[in-house]
Design an enzyme around this catalytic site. Structure first.
Site, PDB file in Angstrom:
ATOM      1  N   ASP A 107       0.859  -1.191   0.000  1.00  7.66           N
ATOM      2  CA  ASP A 107       0.000   0.000   0.000  1.00  7.66           C
ATOM      3  C   ASP A 107       0.891   1.236   0.000  1.00  7.66           C
ATOM      4  OD1 ASP A 107       0.900  -0.551   2.660  1.00  7.66           O
ATOM      5  OD2 ASP A 107      -0.610   0.838   3.456  1.00  7.66           O
ATOM      6  N   GLU A 172       0.188  -0.900   5.780  1.00  5.76           N
ATOM      7  CA  GLU A 172       1.284  -0.325   6.555  1.00  5.76           C
ATOM      8  C   GLU A 172       1.123   1.163   6.770  1.00  5.76           C
ATOM      9  OE1 GLU A 172       5.131   1.272   7.798  1.00  5.76           O
ATOM     10  OE2 GLU A 172       4.033   1.802   5.981  1.00  5.76           O
TER      11      GLU A 172
HETATM   12 ZN   LIG Z   1       7.064   2.184   4.050  1.00  3.43          ZN
HETATM   13 ZN   LIG Z   2       5.495   4.909   4.290  1.00  2.85          ZN
END
Ligand SMILES: [Zn+2]
Ligand SMILES: [Zn+2]
Ligand SMILES: [Zn+2]
Ligand SMILES: [Zn+2]
Lengths: 483, 483
Positions: A107, A172
């Site tokens: 992501d 993340e």
């Molecule tokens: Zn990263």
């Molecule tokens: Zn990042």
């Protein structure tokens, strides 16, 4: 094992030969708008996981799994919104080989042309030897890097020197929701034979010298809530007549840190491990200067002037930052309000050997004592609202040594051993859940602009990065198994 | 002139008789949603001005004018948005009589049922002897009060003892845009023969005793801008390495006022006029208690415990309130930002004999000195962003004396002579531009909730208020002209 160059030239030549294909692979990845923080783009995040599954399948990975993480917990607009899956894959399963787990995230941060990008953010645009695009360096470049390493080995007809596991997550940039649980669950299953973990999701300190990262500061985040009147009051009517919560809060916040960055809470520095002479000398070789700090902050407001002092204060001394106040007037212009309840926010960056629980005790007791000394009729509640521990690895273990040799081989120079001021919580999770070492092996440069406009990855970093990741596997495979 | 009751019983009887009609008039006014702060309701504000013109016409006012104030200056959504007009009217033009100018405003604060109102805010609802509705007390009740006084005189066939001018504005709740200019322009024209100005737009101190208001505090509003890095920074990467603007700002803000409400800026108290013994004794009779302050603030956070101390700190001592910080983190939760530029906001309520310009100098110099002592590499700009002077009248002049007699006659008790902690800037404008006295003669009670939900006006206040306004004109008419 001392540094003896392994015969990796054919691998390097193959990677050079495949450069156009590798850029093409990254280009496809960047074109998928996998922004995890934008609910409306969740289908694109899922599309990115499918892209990875397809690539892994074509490259001969086995046991590919899409781990469903369920519904995204609130706050969300769509209560049915599902988290993007975690992609697991295995390349090789030879019990005589060591097993390396690589982690990356597919992501990205949000991006739009209107933010000031010079190019379309979701289009990989090459200008001279630089590749611009959202995710180019964070973290699609490194993720593609691992795939590229496998492709090169396959085209050479080479066996991989280790078993490789991949773990790619899609949340993340939005708090890694679900990842900790997944790691805990798979520690004794999918991840059971892992010898070491390699994460390529941070950056060089500067722009010319590769680094290996062996430490991260932790972060304890606190808030101080002061409660006074039943509702916000008009300062004309009540000013001078009631004890204002803002007055109390500002008095307390003013006694947490001084203008030189020194933390004023007694006992904090007593817990900090002394800098040894050996450690001290580590800072001398590192490629950094106060000019680089000033360029990065966009100002001449550095608190320390020597490289050594700056780096120590960034990496291995604690710091305290006052972030703001919730509940007070925060808009433009003038508003004559006496805020009824104000919540001050600050955090302390932690380092060895600060005990997180002991720190909380020192902080809360100190604040409560300051408040008591004010003899205020208001009420206070000081509390920790979030914490993440620091992380420090042994930079001389097998994994770091393999990465050192790989870097020396590819870049023809010794990398700097760095720490970072911020935290990457997943590092600690892997270390604790799997009981293994973790290596941070960055691909991009310090000026890549990971979360900014015009994010980029230099082609030499991408291509030499692939060589370094591949070489790391070969050097690491030469070490005796510790198990 | 000492207090000899004038023969006003027929007027009082007529007002009692007309009570249903007066409530009906207020009901119509409240039903018009004249919210000046909501652009989409601007036609309703204009409708309210037409309603007033119609009433004034029917009551025999002459020379009725709708003063156009032009386009509303930015910020506005609709760049063509016109300000609502100021309504002027004249009743009587006898050069042998004195001329009283009354001011009121026909716009109201926003209100919606969802805010927690028990009744529809734009419907006048009677519950026992209380009238609920937005604008009932602020300021449609008093404005209707003046119309009611004229109606009663006409139905009695009585001549008015003075010439009456009315000035009703429609932007009071939104900064009185255009009013100052209008007053300046009409000072020598429409308002040229005015002897005194009467404003009924404030409230009793409590709920049982009428008051006359002879003083208001002023307000000097300051901001302290501290500039550091070129952009917001991450506290992990930069914490401990750069001088943070928040640290500097909080240090300075902590040295402006202490927890007991004492202003720490040297020289401010030196400018405050000493409390004379005569003045001291004024506070003894006033109907007020610390319990009332606590009830109003919804807490037990009073800084002073005696009536005298509380009222002096509200009315005639300066106070300093810290309102908030622009540019810092102000949301819920945790954000690890080092804000690049923060702007602290605070204001000082001013009283006689504080010189506004001298105060600015003391404040700015003090802040700059505090900042200099910090030896910070950041930059500072401290400045005044808004000021309004205090106002104090002679409570023994003809206008106040007439209001005293009127109140004694109607309410059978002596009113308290009060000041207010907040400012009503228009008071000073009238005094300065017309060179006349200004009287603040409130109609509603201290708990009317002018800007809150469930705004109300007690019927005894409305009806006795009409009697008081009418009586005031009669007593004032008996004084010799000063001109
Ligand atoms: Zn990263
Ligand atoms: Zn990042
Ligand atoms: Zn008003
Ligand atoms: Zn109002």
């Amino acid at each position: 094992m001392s540094f003896n160059k392994l015969p990796l030239e054919p691998l390097y030549e193959k990677i050079e030969e495949l450069k156009p294909k590798f850029i093409e692979r990254l280009s496809k990845a960047v074109s998928i708008k996998s922004v995890s923080g934008d609910e409306s783009l969740r289908p694109n995040v899922v599309e990115m996981s499918a892209f990875l599954v397809n690539e892994l399948t074509n490259l001969g990975f086995e046991d590919i799994q899409l781990k469903d993480l369920g519904i995204q917990p609130p706050p969300v607009n769509d209560p049915e919104l599902r988290l993007p899956p975690i992609v697991l894959g295995r390349y090789g399963n030879d019990s005589k080989k060591k097993t390396v787990l690589v982690y990356g995230h597919y992501d990205v941060q949000p991006a739009s042309k209107e933010d000031g990008w010079s190019t379309e953010p979701f289009e990989l645009v090459q200008v001279e030897d630089i590749l611009y695009g959202r995710g180019s360096t964070d973290d699609k470049g490194p993720v593609m890097g691992w795939l590229n390493v496998i492709q090169a080995h396959r085209e050479l007809g080479w066996e991989l020197p280790v078993n490789l596991l991949v773990c790619f997550e899609g949340m993340e940039e939005s708090g890694s929701l679900g990842l900790d649980d997944l790691i805990a669950k798979e520690a004794k299953n999918y991840f059971k034979n892992v010898d070491t973990v390699c994460i390529s999701d941070n950056y060089w300190l500067g722009t010319t010298k590769p680094v290996l990262t062996y430490g991260l500061r932790g972060c304890n985040y606190y808030q101080i809530a002061i409660n006074g009147p039943g509702a916000d009051l008009h300062s004309g009517v009540f000013g001078g007549c009631v004890a204002e919560p803002m007055t109390d809060l500002i008095k307390i916040m003013s006694q947490l840190v001084d203008g030189k960055g020194k933390i004023l809470i007694p006992g904090v520095y007593d817990m900090v491990a002394p800098v040894t002479e050996e450690e001290n000398s580590l800072y001398d070789d590192i490629d950094f200067s106060v000019e680089e700090l000033n360029a990065a902050s966009g100002s001449n407001t550095a608190l320390h002037q020597t490289k050594q002092d700056i780096l120590k204060h960034r990496w291995r001394f604690p710091s305290l930052s006052l972030h703001g106040i919730e509940g007070a007037f925060s808009g433009g212009g003038a508003k004559t309000v006496i805020p009824a309840k104000v919540i001050g926010k600050f955090s302390i960056r932690t380092v060895p050997d600060i005990d997180s629980g002991k720190l909380d005790e020192l902080v809360i007791n100190y604040i409560n004592k300051l408040f008591k000394d004010l003899s205020s009729p208001n009420t206070i509640k000081a509390e920790l609202i979030h914490d993440g521990n620091y992380w420090v690895s042994n930079p001389f273990n097998d994994s770091f040594t393999a990465a050192l040799y790989a870097t020396q081989h590819v870049w023809n120079m010794k990398p700097d051993f760095t720490r970072e001021g911020g935290s990457i919580p997943i590092t600690l999770t892997f270390e604790q859940q799997l009981g293994t070492d973790v290596l941070l092996l960055p691909m991009g440069r310090g000026d890549d602009g990971a979360h900014s406009i015009n994010e980029k990855l230099n082609i030499p970093n991408y291509i030499n990065g692939c060589k370094t990741l591949g070489s790391y596997l070969h050097y690491y495979g030469k070490f005796e198994s510790n198990k």
